[in-house]
Design a protein around this motif. Structure first.
Motif, PDB file in Angstrom:
ATOM      1  N   VAL A  12       0.826  -1.207   0.000  1.00  0.00           N
ATOM      2  CA  VAL A  12       0.000   0.000   0.000  1.00  0.00           C
ATOM      3  C   VAL A  12       0.859   1.257   0.000  1.00  0.00           C
ATOM      4  N   LEU A  13       1.901   1.278   0.854  1.00  0.00           N
ATOM      5  CA  LEU A  13       2.715   2.487   0.995  1.00  0.00           C
ATOM      6  C   LEU A  13       3.868   2.569   0.002  1.00  0.00           C
ATOM      7  N   GLY A  14       4.245   1.437  -0.551  1.00  0.00           N
ATOM      8  CA  GLY A  14       5.386   1.427  -1.466  1.00  0.00           C
ATOM      9  C   GLY A  14       6.718   1.504  -0.739  1.00  0.00           C
ATOM     10  N   ARG A  15       6.717   1.199   0.548  1.00  0.00           N
ATOM     11  CA  ARG A  15       7.938   1.175   1.346  1.00  0.00           C
ATOM     12  C   ARG A  15       7.716   0.206   2.496  1.00  0.00           C
ATOM     13  N   PRO A  16       8.796  -0.250   3.120  1.00  0.00           N
ATOM     14  CA  PRO A  16       8.623  -1.174   4.253  1.00  0.00           C
ATOM     15  C   PRO A  16       7.918  -0.507   5.431  1.00  0.00           C
ATOM     16  N   ALA A  17       7.253  -1.320   6.211  1.00  0.00           N
ATOM     17  CA  ALA A  17       6.602  -0.827   7.425  1.00  0.00           C
ATOM     18  C   ALA A  17       7.660  -0.448   8.449  1.00  0.00           C
ATOM     19  N   ARG A  18       7.303   0.451   9.355  1.00  0.00           N
ATOM     20  CA  ARG A  18       8.204   0.834  10.446  1.00  0.00           C
ATOM     21  C   ARG A  18       7.628   0.335  11.754  1.00  0.00           C
ATOM     22  N   ALA A  19       8.487   0.161  12.723  1.00  0.00           N
ATOM     23  CA  ALA A  19       8.029  -0.246  14.041  1.00  0.00           C
ATOM     24  C   ALA A  19       7.309   0.918  14.705  1.00  0.00           C
ATOM     25  N   LEU A  20       6.288   0.604  15.483  1.00  0.00           N
ATOM     26  CA  LEU A  20       5.548   1.644  16.200  1.00  0.00           C
ATOM     27  C   LEU A  20       6.482   2.437  17.098  1.00  0.00           C
ATOM     28  N   ARG A  21       7.417   1.758  17.739  1.00  0.00           N
ATOM     29  CA  ARG A  21       8.373   2.427  18.627  1.00  0.00           C
ATOM     30  C   ARG A  21       9.148   3.507  17.869  1.00  0.00           C
ATOM     31  N   ALA A  22       9.582   3.220  16.652  1.00  0.00           N
ATOM     32  CA  ALA A  22      10.327   4.197  15.850  1.00  0.00           C
ATOM     33  C   ALA A  22       9.447   5.397  15.498  1.00  0.00           C
ATOM     34  N   PHE A  23       8.206   5.126  15.113  1.00  0.00           N
ATOM     35  CA  PHE A  23       7.283   6.209  14.775  1.00  0.00           C
ATOM     36  C   PHE A  23       7.058   7.126  15.973  1.00  0.00           C
ATOM     37  N   ILE A  24       6.789   6.531  17.141  1.00  0.00           N
ATOM     38  CA  ILE A  24       6.546   7.340  18.331  1.00  0.00           C
ATOM     39  C   ILE A  24       7.780   8.152  18.695  1.00  0.00           C
ATOM     40  N   HIS A  25       8.956   7.547  18.599  1.00  0.00           N
ATOM     41  CA  HIS A  25      10.188   8.279  18.909  1.00  0.00           C
ATOM     42  C   HIS A  25      10.365   9.479  17.970  1.00  0.00           C
ATOM     43  N   GLU A  26      10.091   9.270  16.684  1.00  0.00           N
ATOM     44  CA  GLU A  26      10.248  10.345  15.701  1.00  0.00           C
ATOM     45  C   GLU A  26       9.211  11.459  15.892  1.00  0.00           C
ATOM     46  N   HIS A  27       8.072  11.125  16.468  1.00  0.00           N
ATOM     47  CA  HIS A  27       6.986  12.101  16.610  1.00  0.00           C
ATOM     48  C   HIS A  27       6.633  12.345  18.076  1.00  0.00           C
ATOM     49  N   LEU A  28       7.591  12.139  18.953  1.00  0.00           N
ATOM     50  CA  LEU A  28       7.356  12.271  20.379  1.00  0.00           C
ATOM     51  C   LEU A  28       6.772  13.638  20.750  1.00  0.00           C
ATOM     52  N   HIS A  29       7.231  14.683  20.076  1.00  0.00           N
ATOM     53  CA  HIS A  29       6.729  16.032  20.373  1.00  0.00           C
ATOM     54  C   HIS A  29       5.218  16.128  20.155  1.00  0.00           C
ATOM     55  N   THR A  30       4.683  15.359  19.224  1.00  0.00           N
ATOM     56  CA  THR A  30       3.260  15.366  18.964  1.00  0.00           C
ATOM     57  C   THR A  30       2.463  14.789  20.124  1.00  0.00           C
ATOM     58  N   PHE A  31       3.061  13.818  20.831  1.00  0.00           N
ATOM     59  CA  PHE A  31       2.366  13.145  21.912  1.00  0.00           C
ATOM     60  C   PHE A  31       2.651  13.767  23.274  1.00  0.00           C
ATOM     61  N   ALA A  32       3.548  14.735  23.331  1.00  0.00           N
ATOM     62  CA  ALA A  32       3.919  15.354  24.604  1.00  0.00           C
ATOM     63  C   ALA A  32       2.798  16.273  25.078  1.00  0.00           C
TER      64      ALA A  32
END
Length: 53
Positions: A30-50
Motif C-alpha cells: 500500500v505504501l510502497g515502502r517497508p513498514a516501520r516499528a511503532l516504537r520508531a514512529f513514536i520516537h520520531e513524533h514524540l513532540h506530537t504526543f507530549a
C-alpha cells in the motif's frame, strides 16, 4: 472510563497478545515502502504526543 469499557480494553489487549497477527506485505504494498516499528514512529513524533503546558 466506565468499568465495562476498561474491561473491554483489557480483553482486547489480552486477545492481541494471545493471538497475535502474523506479518504480511500489505503495508509495503500500500505504501510502497517497508513498514516501520511503532516504537520508531513514536520516537520520531514524540513532540506530537507530549503534553502541552
Amino acid at each position: 472510563m466506565p468499568p465495562w469499557l476498561a474491561d473491554h480494553v483489557v480483553e482486547i489487549q489480552q486477545l492481541a497478545i494471545a493471538r497475535a497477527e502474523s506479518t504480511n506485505g500489505t503495508i509495503e504494498t500500500v505504501l510502497g515502502r517497508p513498514a516501520r516499528a511503532l516504537r520508531a514512529f513514536i520516537h520520531e513524533h514524540l513532540h506530537t504526543f507530549a503534553p502541552t503546558a
